[in-house]
Design a protein around this motif. Sequence first.
Motif, PDB file in Angstrom:
ATOM      1  N   PHE A  88       0.887  -1.270   0.104  1.00 48.98           N
ATOM      2  CA  PHE A  88       0.017  -0.136   0.050  1.00 48.98           C
ATOM      3  C   PHE A  88       0.861   1.234  -0.023  1.00 48.98           C
ATOM      4  CE2 PHE A  88      -2.129   3.619   2.444  1.00 48.98           C
ATOM      5  CZ  PHE A  88      -3.194   3.714   1.746  1.00 48.98           C
ATOM      6  N   ILE A  89       1.951   1.167   0.982  1.00 47.92           N
ATOM      7  CA  ILE A  89       2.820   2.305   1.013  1.00 47.92           C
ATOM      8  C   ILE A  89       3.515   2.686  -0.509  1.00 47.92           C
ATOM      9  CG2 ILE A  89       5.088   3.029   1.809  1.00 47.92           C
ATOM     10  CD1 ILE A  89       4.159   1.540   4.611  1.00 47.92           C
ATOM     11  N   VAL A  90       4.273   1.756  -1.265  1.00 43.44           N
ATOM     12  CA  VAL A  90       4.673   2.050  -2.260  1.00 43.44           C
ATOM     13  C   VAL A  90       3.666   2.560  -3.472  1.00 43.44           C
ATOM     14  CG1 VAL A  90       6.711   0.500  -2.090  1.00 43.44           C
ATOM     15  CG2 VAL A  90       4.661  -0.330  -3.045  1.00 43.44           C
ATOM     16  N   VAL A  91       2.473   2.009  -3.404  1.00 43.05           N
ATOM     17  CA  VAL A  91       1.621   2.681  -4.285  1.00 43.05           C
ATOM     18  C   VAL A  91       0.973   4.007  -4.269  1.00 43.05           C
ATOM     19  CG1 VAL A  91      -0.892   2.160  -5.293  1.00 43.05           C
ATOM     20  CG2 VAL A  91       0.520   0.219  -4.845  1.00 43.05           C
ATOM     21  N   GLN A  92       0.730   4.214  -2.884  1.00 39.22           N
ATOM     22  CA  GLN A  92       0.607   5.561  -2.439  1.00 39.22           C
ATOM     23  C   GLN A  92       1.715   6.666  -2.712  1.00 39.22           C
ATOM     24  OE1 GLN A  92      -2.549   6.798  -1.120  1.00 39.22           O
ATOM     25  NE2 GLN A  92      -2.860   4.875  -1.781  1.00 39.22           N
ATOM     26  N   ALA A  93       2.988   6.024  -2.446  1.00 37.97           N
ATOM     27  CA  ALA A  93       4.077   6.878  -2.853  1.00 37.97           C
ATOM     28  C   ALA A  93       4.147   7.072  -4.512  1.00 37.97           C
ATOM     29  CB  ALA A  93       5.579   6.319  -2.520  1.00 37.97           C
ATOM     30  N   CYS A  94       3.771   6.081  -5.151  1.00 38.00           N
ATOM     31  CA  CYS A  94       3.983   6.082  -6.686  1.00 38.00           C
ATOM     32  C   CYS A  94       2.746   7.292  -7.174  1.00 38.00           C
ATOM     33  CB  CYS A  94       3.653   4.616  -7.258  1.00 38.00           C
ATOM     34  SG  CYS A  94       3.688   4.692  -9.048  1.00 38.00           S
ATOM     35  N   ARG A  95       1.652   7.347  -6.580  1.00 38.42           N
ATOM     36  CA  ARG A  95       0.838   8.233  -7.049  1.00 38.42           C
ATOM     37  C   ARG A  95       1.176   9.776  -6.688  1.00 38.42           C
ATOM     38  NH1 ARG A  95      -4.570   4.973  -4.472  1.00 38.42           N
ATOM     39  NH2 ARG A  95      -4.538   3.375  -6.207  1.00 38.42           N
ATOM     40  N   LEU A  96       1.913  10.070  -5.966  1.00 43.53           N
ATOM     41  CA  LEU A  96       2.355  11.536  -5.485  1.00 43.53           C
ATOM     42  C   LEU A  96       3.263  12.055  -6.658  1.00 43.53           C
ATOM     43  CD1 LEU A  96       3.530  11.529  -1.626  1.00 43.53           C
ATOM     44  CD2 LEU A  96       1.388  12.421  -3.003  1.00 43.53           C
ATOM     45  N   ASN A  97       3.043  13.228  -7.163  1.00 47.80           N
ATOM     46  CA  ASN A  97       3.720  13.731  -8.271  1.00 47.80           C
ATOM     47  C   ASN A  97       4.933  14.512  -7.777  1.00 47.80           C
ATOM     48  OD1 ASN A  97       4.478  14.577 -10.832  1.00 47.80           O
ATOM     49  ND2 ASN A  97       3.190  16.501 -10.771  1.00 47.80           N
ATOM     50  N   LYS A  98       5.882  13.780  -7.153  1.00 48.90           N
ATOM     51  CA  LYS A  98       7.079  14.203  -6.806  1.00 48.90           C
ATOM     52  C   LYS A  98       8.574  13.874  -7.677  1.00 48.90           C
ATOM     53  CE  LYS A  98       6.067  14.833  -1.679  1.00 48.90           C
ATOM     54  NZ  LYS A  98       6.264  14.522  -0.341  1.00 48.90           N
ATOM     55  N   SER A  99       9.433  14.479  -7.279  1.00 45.93           N
ATOM     56  CA  SER A  99      10.780  14.076  -7.802  1.00 45.93           C
ATOM     57  C   SER A  99      10.984  12.512  -7.475  1.00 45.93           C
ATOM     58  CB  SER A  99      11.828  14.931  -7.555  1.00 45.93           C
ATOM     59  OG  SER A  99      13.175  14.488  -8.038  1.00 45.93           O
ATOM     60  N   ARG A 100      11.532  11.873  -8.616  1.00 43.16           N
ATOM     61  CA  ARG A 100      11.996  10.554  -8.473  1.00 43.16           C
ATOM     62  C   ARG A 100      13.382  10.403  -8.844  1.00 43.16           C
ATOM     63  NH1 ARG A 100       6.683   7.043 -10.650  1.00 43.16           N
ATOM     64  NH2 ARG A 100       5.173   8.339  -9.507  1.00 43.16           N
ATOM     65  N   ASP A 101      14.096  11.590  -8.664  1.00 43.38           N
ATOM     66  CA  ASP A 101      15.533  11.397  -9.012  1.00 43.38           C
ATOM     67  C   ASP A 101      16.207  10.452  -7.751  1.00 43.38           C
ATOM     68  OD1 ASP A 101      15.222  13.228 -10.935  1.00 43.38           O
ATOM     69  OD2 ASP A 101      15.946  14.987  -9.765  1.00 43.38           O
ATOM     70  N   TRP A 102      15.748  10.472  -6.467  1.00 47.21           N
ATOM     71  CA  TRP A 102      16.451   9.614  -5.589  1.00 47.21           C
ATOM     72  C   TRP A 102      16.249   8.280  -5.863  1.00 47.21           C
ATOM     73  CZ3 TRP A 102      13.507   6.004  -2.841  1.00 47.21           C
ATOM     74  CH2 TRP A 102      12.057   6.046  -2.893  1.00 47.21           C
ATOM     75  N   LEU A 103      15.126   7.858  -6.708  1.00 49.23           N
ATOM     76  CA  LEU A 103      14.651   6.393  -6.894  1.00 49.23           C
ATOM     77  C   LEU A 103      15.633   6.171  -8.159  1.00 49.23           C
ATOM     78  CD1 LEU A 103      13.115   4.025  -6.097  1.00 49.23           C
ATOM     79  CD2 LEU A 103      11.199   4.960  -7.551  1.00 49.23           C
ATOM     80  N   GLU A 104      15.616   7.030  -8.911  1.00 49.03           N
ATOM     81  CA  GLU A 104      16.745   6.727 -10.171  1.00 49.03           C
ATOM     82  C   GLU A 104      18.102   6.353  -9.805  1.00 49.03           C
ATOM     83  OE1 GLU A 104      16.135   9.819 -12.860  1.00 49.03           O
ATOM     84  OE2 GLU A 104      14.410   8.940 -13.727  1.00 49.03           O
ATOM     85  N   GLU A 105      18.533   7.227  -8.748  1.00 50.19           N
ATOM     86  CA  GLU A 105      19.963   7.156  -8.246  1.00 50.19           C
ATOM     87  C   GLU A 105      20.280   5.682  -7.445  1.00 50.19           C
ATOM     88  OE1 GLU A 105      22.804   9.239  -4.876  1.00 50.19           O
ATOM     89  OE2 GLU A 105      20.906  10.377  -5.259  1.00 50.19           O
ATOM     90  N   ILE A 106      19.209   5.356  -6.870  1.00 50.91           N
ATOM     91  CA  ILE A 106      19.308   4.227  -5.824  1.00 50.91           C
ATOM     92  C   ILE A 106      19.355   2.983  -7.091  1.00 50.91           C
ATOM     93  CG2 ILE A 106      18.264   2.558  -4.703  1.00 50.91           C
ATOM     94  CD1 ILE A 106      17.056   4.873  -2.713  1.00 50.91           C
TER      95      ILE A 106
END
Length: 213
Positions: A88-106
């Motif tokens: 549930f948490i990852v799906v909710q996080a996915c719905r936010l229109n926020k920068s995903r640079d941190w995820l690309e870096e990881i």
Amino acid sequence: MTTTKSDFAYETIKTRILDGVLEPGIDVSEESLQRELALSRTPIREACQRLSKEGFIQIYPSKGMIVADITTDLIRDIYQMRLLNEPFIVVQACRLNKSRDWLEEIGEQLRTPPRGLSEAELRDWYIGLDRRLHDGFLQNCRNRFLQSTMQMVLDHNHRIRVKVSRPYSDEDRSITEHLAIIEAFMARDETRLEQEAKAHIEASRAITFAYFM
């Protein structure tokens, strides 16, 4: 926010427990901590009381304290909470229109770890990325109650990762699983994201129980 002496003691002792410096079952000496941290008895005692409430330390009145063991009951409770909440948490996080640079870096760091690391250093590298990934998803979930509860769950889970993680072995496929989660997240494929998150937690649970049984 002002950091008190008690907060400092709490974070320092907890970090030692999570990283395995203070191993399960080892005695926790107030006197030794006072000397090492250059603090008086009160902040050390307050920190240990707090860690006891969170399940990291067991206090025996008039006898002393020990680092809490990692039991099968604890493992069961951790994975029940993870399976119920993390997808549930990852799906909710996915719905936010926020920068995903941190995820690309990881994701990039998972694919290309630094050269020349020893086996132990590589293991620590991947454990650190694992924690950053899960903490990042949690921080991008807007539910304050989930954030508070799951932060403690992830802290306990970190103790397990330090014991169990073998990211370079055939049995531990956490790197591939994390990359699959990141790929689904970046594609905004919520159905696949939820499936990948559940599969990763279930695989981790199987490895953990096999290690501790």
